[in-house]
Design a protein around this motif. Structure first.
Motif, PDB file in Angstrom:
ATOM      1  N   GLY A 305       0.783  -1.103   0.006  1.00 61.46           N
ATOM      2  CA  GLY A 305       0.018   0.114  -0.010  1.00 61.46           C
ATOM      3  C   GLY A 305       0.707   1.334  -0.031  1.00 61.46           C
ATOM      4  O   GLY A 305       0.334   2.108  -0.604  1.00 61.46           O
ATOM      5  N   GLU A 306       1.911   1.249   0.663  1.00 62.11           N
ATOM      6  CA  GLU A 306       2.716   2.421   0.843  1.00 62.11           C
ATOM      7  C   GLU A 306       3.698   2.618  -0.497  1.00 62.11           C
ATOM      8  O   GLU A 306       4.140   3.817  -0.540  1.00 62.11           O
ATOM      9  CB  GLU A 306       3.563   2.389   2.202  1.00 62.11           C
ATOM     10  CG  GLU A 306       2.803   2.539   3.424  1.00 62.11           C
ATOM     11  CD  GLU A 306       3.594   2.133   4.648  1.00 62.11           C
ATOM     12  OE1 GLU A 306       4.788   2.570   4.758  1.00 62.11           O
ATOM     13  OE2 GLU A 306       3.205   1.644   5.513  1.00 62.11           O
ATOM     14  N   HIS A 307       3.987   1.477  -1.189  1.00 61.88           N
ATOM     15  CA  HIS A 307       5.268   1.601  -2.104  1.00 61.88           C
ATOM     16  C   HIS A 307       4.748   1.205  -3.335  1.00 61.88           C
ATOM     17  O   HIS A 307       5.532   1.426  -4.290  1.00 61.88           O
ATOM     18  CB  HIS A 307       6.312   0.744  -1.332  1.00 61.88           C
ATOM     19  CG  HIS A 307       6.902   1.015  -0.259  1.00 61.88           C
ATOM     20  ND1 HIS A 307       7.510   2.086  -0.112  1.00 61.88           N
ATOM     21  CD2 HIS A 307       6.768   0.228   1.114  1.00 61.88           C
ATOM     22  CE1 HIS A 307       7.914   2.288   1.290  1.00 61.88           C
ATOM     23  NE2 HIS A 307       7.437   1.106   1.846  1.00 61.88           N
ATOM     24  N   SER A 308       3.527   1.010  -3.639  1.00 59.54           N
ATOM     25  CA  SER A 308       3.029   0.489  -5.312  1.00 59.54           C
ATOM     26  C   SER A 308       2.056   1.585  -5.844  1.00 59.54           C
ATOM     27  O   SER A 308       0.769   1.241  -5.562  1.00 59.54           O
ATOM     28  CB  SER A 308       2.543  -0.976  -5.107  1.00 59.54           C
ATOM     29  OG  SER A 308       2.285  -1.027  -6.528  1.00 59.54           O
ATOM     30  N   PRO A 309       2.578   2.576  -6.488  1.00 59.11           N
ATOM     31  CA  PRO A 309       1.384   3.380  -6.992  1.00 59.11           C
ATOM     32  C   PRO A 309       0.662   2.676  -8.033  1.00 59.11           C
ATOM     33  O   PRO A 309      -0.575   3.117  -8.210  1.00 59.11           O
ATOM     34  CB  PRO A 309       2.580   4.487  -7.649  1.00 59.11           C
ATOM     35  CG  PRO A 309       4.020   3.765  -7.901  1.00 59.11           C
ATOM     36  CD  PRO A 309       4.096   3.014  -6.761  1.00 59.11           C
ATOM     37  N   GLU A 310       1.124   1.536  -8.749  1.00 62.39           N
ATOM     38  CA  GLU A 310       0.504   0.991  -9.852  1.00 62.39           C
ATOM     39  C   GLU A 310      -0.878   0.228  -9.328  1.00 62.39           C
ATOM     40  O   GLU A 310      -1.753   0.068  -9.733  1.00 62.39           O
ATOM     41  CB  GLU A 310       1.172  -0.142 -10.376  1.00 62.39           C
ATOM     42  CG  GLU A 310       2.455   0.504 -11.122  1.00 62.39           C
ATOM     43  CD  GLU A 310       3.640   0.703 -10.186  1.00 62.39           C
ATOM     44  OE1 GLU A 310       4.923   1.098 -10.863  1.00 62.39           O
ATOM     45  OE2 GLU A 310       3.709   0.586  -8.988  1.00 62.39           O
ATOM     46  N   VAL A 311      -0.438  -0.375  -7.781  1.00 61.98           N
ATOM     47  CA  VAL A 311      -1.544  -1.018  -7.052  1.00 61.98           C
ATOM     48  C   VAL A 311      -2.669  -0.072  -6.893  1.00 61.98           C
ATOM     49  O   VAL A 311      -3.970  -0.294  -6.834  1.00 61.98           O
ATOM     50  CB  VAL A 311      -1.101  -1.776  -5.887  1.00 61.98           C
ATOM     51  CG1 VAL A 311      -2.251  -2.208  -5.103  1.00 61.98           C
ATOM     52  CG2 VAL A 311      -0.355  -3.095  -6.328  1.00 61.98           C
TER      53      VAL A 311
END
Length: 368
Positions: A305-311
């Motif tokens: 949640g904190e590190h995947s802009p794609e998700v």
């Protein structure tokens, strides 16, 4: 207050020493009881912890306990009776509570004059109303065997919902926040006025969102079918759904970073895994918007949640009619607020801090 927070796993002990909100020391002892590991057993591991940190003036030890059943609604000072109740809950959390009990027993032995406090992953979700907690099964069976929705990741959801309200300048006792804890384990929670009113995990951490190795929601008939038709033993089915499902089952890899690299390269299995993962999140966001009657914010937290802009983008794509949009420049930068200015529903990235939440709950309990 000076608080030592312990997270005792089956083969590890994670620790962090606080003075108020300041971290004085932290560390991880791994491979306990294994050949070449850091410690022979939990007692040796905790002795090592206590030898390596300054415990002078220690006010309390806070223990993370995964399952508190229906008995514990808040952090609780541990005595023999409380220890016995936690022990009685082992059938509900056979992989987690025994390790916590080992840590508690050793800490009570080594620090007999220091208060020991249990902080439960499930406690935050005890405010879910009955219609959101019970399953539509034979009520007598449910009561006898303690079958209901308990929910997990409670310390994370509580902390992130409160931090999101603060970030947006909203009163925490009135804010409506959907928190998405997306790590190797993953769960969603609807928080209204600082209280959990719905969450995706259930009696165990298995249902809900797609996770690294856990299936999330499935038709229960899958279990019956695999047992009766495929001839698989129940234990093997359970192992499959908890250790070889989720991203691992769909793509052969439980690390979202690797799955995304393969997705970006056009790998079909990774693409399907990514799409299933994000669709499930979107389904829960829609459900919780309905339960809350709208939301002030959606907050992404934990490793993915904190590190995947794609998700984050894929999970909320197509929801603009509901007031949910993402500013892609802010999203790529990893800003704390990644929705456009003036968006009806703020979308935020809020780092979680479960150890700090545990320390704060211990402090509140001792001051009550």
């Amino acid at each position: 207050m000076k608080i030592l927070v312990l997270n005792s796993g089956s083969s590890s002990v994670k620790y962090r020493l606080f003075d108020g909100t300041t971290t004085l020391a932290k560390g991880l002892i791994e491979r306990i009881g294994e050949s070449g590991g850091d410690a022979a057993d939990h007692e040796a591991a905790l002795q090592r912890v206590m030898a390596s940190v300054d415990l002078d003036g220690l006010d309390a030890v806070g223990h993370r306990v995964v399952h508190g059943g229906s008995e514990f609604r808040k952090a609780t000072v541990i005595d023999d009776d409380v220890f016995a109740v936690i022990e009685g809950l082992v059938p509900l959390a056979p992989l987690h509570n025994p390790a916590a009990l080992s840590g508690i027993a050793v800490a009570r032995k080594l620090l007999p004059d220091v208060p020991q406090v249990a902080v439960f992953d499930t406690a935050f979700h005890q405010t879910i109303p009955p219609e959101g907690a019970v399953y539509a099964i034979d009520a007598s069976l449910a009561e006898r065997w303690q079958i209901r929705r308990y929910g997990f990741h409670g310390t994370s959801h509580a902390y992130v919902a409160r931090q999101t309200a603060e970030l947006l300048g909203l009163p925490a006792d009135r804010a409506k926040v959907i928190t998405l804890h997306l790590g190797n384990g993953a769960s969603a929670c609807a928080v209204e006025g600082g209280r959990s009113v719905a969450t995706s995990m259930g009696m165990s951490p298995l249902p809900g969102l797609v996770m690294g190795t856990r299936s999330g929601d499935i038709d229960p008939t899958v279990i019956f079918h695999l047992h009766r038709v495929a001839g698989l033993p129940i234990d093997e089915i359970e192992r499959s759904l908890t250790r070889f499902a989720g991203l691992q089952g769909l793509a052969g890899d439980n690390d979202m970073r690797t799955v995304q690299d393969r997705w970006a390269a056009g790998d079909p299995a990774a693409t399907l895994a990514f799409d299933v993962y994000c669709r499930r999140i979107k389904e829960y966001v829609g459900t919780y918007l309905a339960i809350l009657g709208g939301a002030d914010a959606i907050a992404f937290t934990a490793g993915v949640g904190e590190h995947s802009p794609e998700v984050r983008t894929a999970s909320l794509a197509g929801l603009s009619a509901l007031g949910i949009t993402i500013d892609e420049a802010r999203n790529e930068r990893g800003d704390r607020i990644i929705s456009p200015d003036g968006a009806p529903v703020a979308v935020c990235v809020v780092p979680t801090d479960e150890e700090l939440e545990i320390a704060q709950q211990v402090t509140e309990q001792l001051r009550d």
